[in-house]
Structure formats: C-alpha cells, structure tokens
Scaffold this active site. Structure first.
Site, PDB file in Angstrom:
ATOM      1  N   GLY A 159       0.858  -1.198   0.000  1.00  0.00           N
ATOM      2  CA  GLY A 159       0.000   0.000   0.000  1.00  0.00           C
ATOM      3  C   GLY A 159       0.885   1.236   0.000  1.00  0.00           C
ATOM      4  N   ILE A 161       2.482   2.898   2.357  1.00  0.00           N
ATOM      5  CA  ILE A 161       3.757   2.870   3.095  1.00  0.00           C
ATOM      6  C   ILE A 161       4.733   1.894   2.441  1.00  0.00           C
ATOM      7  CG2 ILE A 161       4.843   2.449   5.341  1.00  0.00           C
ATOM      8  CD1 ILE A 161       2.125   3.257   6.628  1.00  0.00           C
ATOM      9  N   ARG A 243       1.750  -3.849  12.449  1.00  0.00           N
ATOM     10  CA  ARG A 243       1.094  -4.147  13.715  1.00  0.00           C
ATOM     11  C   ARG A 243       1.728  -5.403  14.285  1.00  0.00           C
ATOM     12  NH1 ARG A 243      -0.285   0.286  14.164  1.00  0.00           N
ATOM     13  NH2 ARG A 243      -2.383   1.156  14.361  1.00  0.00           N
ATOM     14  N   GLU A 272       1.371  -4.260  23.181  1.00  0.00           N
ATOM     15  CA  GLU A 272       2.081  -3.035  23.584  1.00  0.00           C
ATOM     16  C   GLU A 272       1.487  -2.468  24.870  1.00  0.00           C
ATOM     17  OE1 GLU A 272       2.162  -0.274  20.324  1.00  0.00           O
ATOM     18  OE2 GLU A 272       2.950  -1.785  18.972  1.00  0.00           O
ATOM     19  N   HIS A 290       7.225   1.889  19.045  1.00  0.00           N
ATOM     20  CA  HIS A 290       6.113   2.310  18.157  1.00  0.00           C
ATOM     21  C   HIS A 290       6.241   3.796  17.792  1.00  0.00           C
ATOM     22  CE1 HIS A 290       1.661   1.396  16.984  1.00  0.00           C
ATOM     23  NE2 HIS A 290       2.228   2.245  16.133  1.00  0.00           N
ATOM     24  N   GLY A 292       6.868   4.900  14.491  1.00  0.00           N
ATOM     25  CA  GLY A 292       6.811   5.063  13.034  1.00  0.00           C
ATOM     26  C   GLY A 292       6.302   6.425  12.590  1.00  0.00           C
TER      27      GLY A 292
HETATM   28  C1  DGY Z   1      -1.111   4.307  13.063  1.00  0.00           C
HETATM   29  O1  DGY Z   1      -1.466   5.398  12.638  1.00  0.00           O
HETATM   30  O2  DGY Z   1      -1.771   3.288  12.887  1.00  0.00           O
HETATM   31  C2  DGY Z   1       0.154   4.268  13.833  1.00  0.00           C
HETATM   32  O3  DGY Z   1       0.547   2.973  14.120  1.00  0.00           O
HETATM   33  C3  DGY Z   1       0.005   5.057  15.122  1.00  0.00           C
HETATM   34  O4  DGY Z   1      -1.218   4.812  15.635  1.00  0.00           O
END
Ligand code: DGY
Length: 324
Positions: A159, A161, A243, A272, A290, A292
């Site tokens: 996708g 990312i 995830r 988490e 976490h 990102g």
């Molecule tokens: C998302 O936007 O899903 C990131 O992991 C932070 O929540």
C-alpha cells in the site's frame, strides 16, 4: 448543526498547535495527565461526547459501543490503523469511524528504512559500545555487518507505506523489490521500482530483508509464524512497522535464538507496551517503541486530518476518511 453543543473528547494529548485549532471549533475535553484511559473512562467518554478521538492505545470494544447510553456519533481515530476499534459494532450503532491515512506514509517508511539499516549495520550495538566507554578503537574485523545496497527487499503489503519504502530502498540503495499483496500495484509504479509480485513463500525465500506493511486483520493475524519464518534465509532480517500481531512473537524469538534468521527490527508488538520477554534476550533484535509516525510534522498532520473529518461531520458533508 449547532457546533456549540458538539463535545469532543481526546483520549491522549495531541501536539499543542492542533489542540488549539480544535478548541476554536469544538468544546474539547483534554486530559490533564497523558496516560491511557481505562476501559471505564473510555465507556464514560462514549456516553458524554459527540466525537471521540482515540488512538491505537485505546480498545473500543463492541459491548462498549452497544451500550444504549452511548452518545458518540463519530469516532475520529488519531492514526491510520483502526484494528483497536470494533468497527462492525460501530456500524450497527450508526457511529461513523474515520482514520488518518496518507499523512504518515513517509514518516513510517523512514522508520522501516531506519530499522533495515540499524539491523544490518549494527548501529544500535555500535552506539551502545561507544557509550559504554569500552570501545578499543578501529580494527579490520571489528563489528562486521551486512551491506544493504543492492540487496533484495521483500515487502508484504504494497500500500502507500510499502510503496514509499520501496521508493527509498530502490532509488536510494539500489535494492531489488519483491512484493506480496492483495492486489497488483499500478503498472507505472511496478516499472519505476522494477517490482515483482510473488507469493509469500517465494518472497520469504528470496529476500535479504522482509518488511511488513499490511493492516492487522483476522487474515493477517500471525501471518508470520514458525512455519513460514522457516522459509526465510538464515542471513535475512525481518522488519515490522505495521502491527505486532502480524508476527507470532514467540515463533520469531525462537527463529532468532536458533539462527533461522539473522535479525529483526521491530517498532510494534502484539501486546504493547509489553514486549515478549524472549525478544529482550535476543541481541539480534532491534526494538523501537512504536515511533513510526512520530515526527512532530506527522503527528500535527494526523491531528489535522482527524479535525477535517470532524469538520465534515459538523458541516453535514461526506467524511473524507470514513472507514465505517
Ligand atoms: C497508526 O497510525 O496506525 C500508527 O501505528 C500510530 O497509531
């Protein structure tokens, strides 16, 4: 709609500039302490607010949404992933759910690239060595690592990312791109990246680095497990910025301890902020908290994206990022 009466609850603090923008339009309730809300606090917020703005740390479960006293009409999630919200129950109750896609693409791809480089080039270990005061100086066989340039990168979930990472890796590091995903990327994107769509098994077997970019769904739960981790090459690295529950963490820890793969770079975890205890014991695992999407620019953009969805509700317009 009378905006005077629209009450918005944020479950966590947002970047200040966006909180101020929100306060100009809505009756916003901000938490004084920035800890996660308890289940009872979330249930209460669902009864008091017109719009609830949760994050990945808030579990919004079906029974909470089915309570007849629920007042919320929009759950404007601060984040793109929404697996922490029971969207089927929200749909049953006619509660809209929106997310914040697009705005965190580059930041998340940057962290995936950072993990690729950190795992392969051992930069975390190197930094810790210098800081420990035990570094003995340069020598030809010191801390030898793996070159990234020109290697094969397998992307699971092509996708926004996944494609952004593929661009960085291909154009910046000359990496060859394989991908596994539900659909084919546009032909011009595949041509730009020289990307080939392959089966998951082929991708795992041929890649030097495997990076996960699929959403958490029942289909992707433990997509990476003992059976298919065994398909990866012993010199390969697994990267996860998607995830946590896409990987069976216990199986990953076994694969790392047994030398089945060379290392893993993780930004997300199954439970988490708890990290599977065996991963702490793996020196070949690079563990990030976490982060990102965690640039100020991106977190502000995520807040503004949620705000646009709220404003659309207020104006009676279609919600730009509706997932339910
Ligand atoms: C998302 O936007 O899903 C990131 O992991 C932070 O929540």
């Amino acid at each position: 709609m009378d905006n005077e009466r629209l009450k918005v609850v944020l479950t966590r603090r947002w970047p200040e500039a966006v909180e101020r923008e929100l306060e100009q339009i809505f009756d916003v309730s901000l938490r004084q302490e920035d800890g996660p809300m308890s289940r009872d606090e979330l249930s209460q917020a669902l009864k008091e607010a017109d719009i609830l703005c949760p994050t990945v740390t808030d579990r919004i479960e079906g029974d909470m949404l089915r309570d007849p006293q629920v007042r919320v009409r929009l759950i404007a999630n601060f984040g793109v992933g929404f697996n922490h919200i029971d969207v089927a129950a929200a749909a049953e109750r006619n509660i809209s759910v929106t997310n914040t896609p697009g705005v965190l693409t580059q930041a998340t791809a940057e962290i995936a690239m950072t993990l690729i480089l950190t795992c392969a080039r051992r930069t975390g270990e190197g930094e810790r060595l210098v800081r420990s005061g035990k570094w003995q100086g340069w020598h030809p066989t010191h801390m030898l690592s793996t070159q990234v340039s020109g290697k094969v990168l397998g992307i699971v979930g092509m996708g926004r990312i996944g494609i952004a990472l593929a661009r960085m890796a291909h154009h910046g590091f000359g990496m060859q791109i394989l991908y596994f995903g539900r659909s084919e990327v546009a032909p011009e994107v595949a041509a730009e990246l020289g990307a080939a769509r392959v089966s998951l098994e082929a991708l795992l077997g041929q890649s030097d680095f495997v990076s996960l970019h699929c959403p958490a769904t029942p289909e992707t739960h433990h997509l990476l497990n003992a059976d298919n981790l065994a398909c990866m090459q012993p010199h390969a690295f697994l990267i996860n910025t998607a995830r946590g529950d896409v990987i069976n963490e216990a199986d990953l820890a076994d694969a790392l301890a047994g030398g089945g793969i060379a290392g893993a770079g993780l930004d997300v975890y199954e439970s988490e902020p708890t990290v599977h205890h065996a991963l702490y014991e793996c020196p070949q695992a690079v563990l990030l908290p976490h982060m990102g999407s965690g640039t100020l620019q991106t977190r502000e953009a995520m807040g503004r994206c949620a705000l646009h969805n709220m404003q659309a509700l207020l104006a009676g317009q279609a919600l730009p990022n509706k997932v339910v």
